[in-house]
Design an enzyme around this catalytic site. Structure first.
Site, mmCIF file in Angstrom:
data_model
loop_
_atom_site.group_PDB
_atom_site.id
_atom_site.type_symbol
_atom_site.label_atom_id
_atom_site.label_comp_id
_atom_site.label_asym_id
_atom_site.label_seq_id
_atom_site.Cartn_x
_atom_site.Cartn_y
_atom_site.Cartn_z
ATOM 1 N N ASP A 50 0.930 -1.146 0.025
ATOM 2 C CA ASP A 50 0.147 -0.135 0.096
ATOM 3 C C ASP A 50 0.837 1.329 -0.216
ATOM 4 O O ASP A 50 1.394 1.548 0.940
ATOM 5 C CB ASP A 50 -0.831 -0.037 1.312
ATOM 6 C CG ASP A 50 -1.944 -1.019 1.167
ATOM 7 O OD1 ASP A 50 -1.599 -2.089 0.605
ATOM 8 O OD2 ASP A 50 -2.970 -0.917 1.820
ATOM 9 N N LYS A 101 -10.334 0.221 -2.747
ATOM 10 C CA LYS A 101 -10.146 -0.026 -1.120
ATOM 11 C C LYS A 101 -10.574 1.289 -0.503
ATOM 12 O O LYS A 101 -9.632 2.145 -0.437
ATOM 13 C CB LYS A 101 -9.006 -0.463 -0.747
ATOM 14 C CG LYS A 101 -8.453 -0.804 0.749
ATOM 15 C CD LYS A 101 -7.345 -1.448 0.928
ATOM 16 C CE LYS A 101 -6.976 -1.443 2.406
ATOM 17 N NZ LYS A 101 -5.801 -1.789 2.817
ATOM 18 N N LYS A 156 -6.802 3.185 -3.456
ATOM 19 C CA LYS A 156 -7.278 3.279 -1.964
ATOM 20 C C LYS A 156 -7.538 4.622 -1.486
ATOM 21 O O LYS A 156 -6.589 5.629 -2.006
ATOM 22 C CB LYS A 156 -6.353 2.643 -1.134
ATOM 23 C CG LYS A 156 -6.424 2.596 0.567
ATOM 24 C CD LYS A 156 -5.323 1.678 0.881
ATOM 25 C CE LYS A 156 -5.280 1.731 2.376
ATOM 26 N NZ LYS A 156 -4.187 1.108 3.156
#
Lengths: 286, 354
Positions: free
Chosen positions: B177, B290, B254
């Site tokens: 991430d 996400k 995300k």
């Protein structure tokens, strides 16, 4: 020249220090003892009960952690507010229970006096419910009463205000938080009590008041895994057994219903019913 | 009218066969968009040429999708699906190996009293905890996701960020991430952000591995790109950065780090879902989404699932293409799950404290 429009009051639930309508959107008609319509009260659902438990749990840490002195002061403050609204409560109790004005006044005065009486217990209950225990060893052994947690209270059906006060005050003064289910047929004094609680320094969520069908709200509360105790004062004899069975699942403290004279001296039974005893051993040194 | 029909039937007639963003073919598809990423000017023209976002319409749409009532069997399905999509996260300065191991154990068996509960998708940790998490998870099938590139601020030099990423990949992370450089994006240096994402994607490759297989030994770590939408100021910026990241090869986009005041919100997530849909329609490349931070209740999670289904369809309703970045959400899902199976409301005493 009385051409003012009358202003009807919208009675609402009291959950987490706020006044929501029932999640279900339902209301039911509340009448006086002669069948005359008084107002609509919210008909709480099991989801309102669930929300109330969440609110009560959230409030528990702060309320049980407050000093006994502080809790007592807040309860005195509530008594002051009740005194200020005395006339309103007398009128509501007279309507709800079909009493004469003098009898209703006696009920409300008794209720306020009882609240003050319980308020005084906040910093005294530890002396009668706890203390030093004699042990055969080089230790101090001390027991102290601790609040049980979240207490569901089914308020008495017949005594809409004095009975209500007599079950809520003993539970909260020791640091519990409460979800009270008001008297089914006469919930209005209870819903007005919420307005007093909201304006008297009592943290939101310490007392939550629901109105509606007692049987409908009581069942999910009795089975709720996050409720620590249930006071069945307002349950009828038939359902009390089922509720007690449901409550056994997570070992709730259960206070069984009985024939209580709400005007009599209450004693400390209800005060002590929702306490746990914490005992600590402390070495004395050589 | 024609345009609307073209849009509606695009999947049937014009859309190229779908390829996953982490697959080998994706690079070829992205090459077809090479003209817009050729230089700074072209990229800027493309991103600023994207249609502006109708903020009122977006918020109304997100609010409408939040009003669906999902009950009984559908709710049970949604709860299990949401659990299987969770990236169970611990990103605290106070993380210890013991805490990470406890979280891994919870990820494998979220509800120890009910072995039918699905396991979570991944455990999300800081890079130095990857090895611990990897060891604790073993062959359970739960992935290890690691934040990287100077999370959460992203304020470090590129070589440091790349080293951070390579470290995590070498320690065994299945997913990375990364945070984008919001400073560069907000000051309009789009190409810098683009190149940085590309460089991190390259750093996700495992030496000797290929990037076409599903994750596991030898394959590249999947790359999730965190925008920190709470710092991007406008919806237009969210749309632009979504396209920018997808063009640069993000496998997942995300919303946020969970470290700022505003985290995932339904409108922002809806906007990103729409960007993914449009990108898929244009290139056939499937990218995951996400939302992270601020999703705490089952009700919220179900709202997001409804949004995914309505915007992207069932193909995205798996843990491969939609994730929740959350920690406390899992406990609420478990309590709701217990309520459905036992009929009585559960409480925080019956789930772990993490």
């Amino acid at each position: 020249m009385s051409d003012r429009l009358s202003v009807f009051k919208t009675y609402k639930l009291y959950v987490g220090g706020k006044f929501p309508r029932s999640e279900s959107g339902r209301v039911y008609e509340v009448t006086d003892s002669k069948g005359t319509w008084l107002a609509n009260a919210p008909l709480a659902s099991r989801k309102d009960a669930r929300d109330a438990v969440v609110a009560a749990r959230k409030a528990f840490g702060g309320w049980s952690g407050a000093t006994a002195y502080n809790r007592g002061q807040i309860l005195y403050r509530i008594a002051e507010m009740l005194e200020g609204r005395r006339d309103q409560f007398i009128a509501e109790v007279a309507d709800a229970e079909g009493l004469s004005k003098s009898k209703a006044t006696a009920q409300v005065d008794a209720a306020i006096d009882r609240w003050v009486w319980y308020a005084g217990w906040s910093d005294k209950v530890a002396q009668i419910a706890g203390g030093a225990n004699p042990v055969a060893g080089p230790y101090f052994n001390l027991s102290s009463p601790e609040p049980t947690g979240v207490v569901a209270v089914l308020a008495p059906q017949e005594s809409s205000f004095l009975g209500l006060v007599s079950v809520i005050a003993p539970a909260i003064v020791t640091g519990n938080t409460v979800i009270a289910v008001a008297s089914e047929d006469s919930p209005l004094p209870a819903l007005s009590l919420a307005e007093v609680l909201a304006t008297s320094d009592l943290p939101g969520g310490v007392v939550n008041i629901l109105s509606g069908r007692t049987a409908e709200i009581a069942a999910p509360l009795a089975a709720h895994q996050d409720v620590n105790a249930i006071d069945l004062a307002g349950a009828d004899a038939g359902s009390a057994k089922d509720l007690e069975t449901a409550a056994a699942d997570n070992l709730k403290r259960v206070l069984r219903p009985g024939t209580t004279d709400w005007t009599a001296d209450p004693g400390t039974d209800r005060l002590l019913a929702f306490l746990e005893t914490k005992t600590v051993w402390h070495p004395m040194g050589v | 009218m024609t345009w609307r029909y073209a849009r509606r039937y695009a999947p049937l007639v014009t859309m190229p066969i779908t390829v996953p963003a982490y697959g080998k073919e994706a690079a070829g598809r992205l090459a077809s968009m090479a003209d817009v990423t050729a230089d700074d000017g072209a990229l800027r023209r493309f991103l600023h040429g994207l249609p502006g976002v109708d903020a009122v319409g977006l918020e109304a749409r997100a609010a409408t999708l939040g009003t669906r009532s999902i009950k009984t069997t559908a709710k049970a399905y949604a709860i299990d699906l949401a659990i299987s999509m969770i990236d169970l996260t611990t990103l605290e300065g106070a993380d210890t190996p013991g805490k990470v191991r406890a979280l891994c154990a919870k990820g494998i068996h979220p509800d120890p009293t009910d072995r039918t509960s699905p396991k979570v998708a991944a455990i999300c940790v800081y890079p130095d905890m990857v090895a611990t998490a990897k060891e604790a998870l073993g062959d359970s099938g739960v992935h290890v996701a690691s934040v990287a590139t100077a999370f959460p601020a992203g304020r470090a030099a590129l070589p440091v960020k790349l080293a951070d990423t390579r470290d995590a990949v070498a320690a065994g992370a299945d997913e990375i991430d990364m945070v984008i450089d919001r400073g560069a994006f907000l000051s309009g240096r789009y190409m810098e952000v683009f190149e940085e994402i590309k460089a991190v994607k390259e750093a996700c490759a495992r030496p000797g591995g290929t990037s076409q297989t599903e994750s596991g030994g030898g394959s590249a770590a999947h790359l999730k790109v965190i925008f920190e939408t709470g710092e991007l100021q406008t919806y237009d910026n969210v749309r632009r950065v979504s396209w920018l990241a997808m063009l640069a090869g993000a496998d997942f986009i995300k919303t946020s780090t969970g470290k700022v005041a505003v985290n995932a919100t339904p409108p922002v997530t809806l906007l990103m879902l729409e960007a993914v849909r449009d990108f898929h329609a244009a290139t056939g490349v499937q990218v995951g989404v996400k939302p992270a931070g601020g999703i705490r209740t089952t009700k919220d999670a179900i709202k997001y699932l409804v949004m995914v289904n309505e915007t992207l369809g069932e193909r995205w309703l798996t843990a491969d293409w939609f994730r929740f970045g959350a920690s406390s959400l899992l406990n609420d899902l478990l309590m709701q799950r217990q309520k459905l199976s036992t009929g009585r409301y559960s409480g925080p005493d019956y789930v772990t404290v993490d």
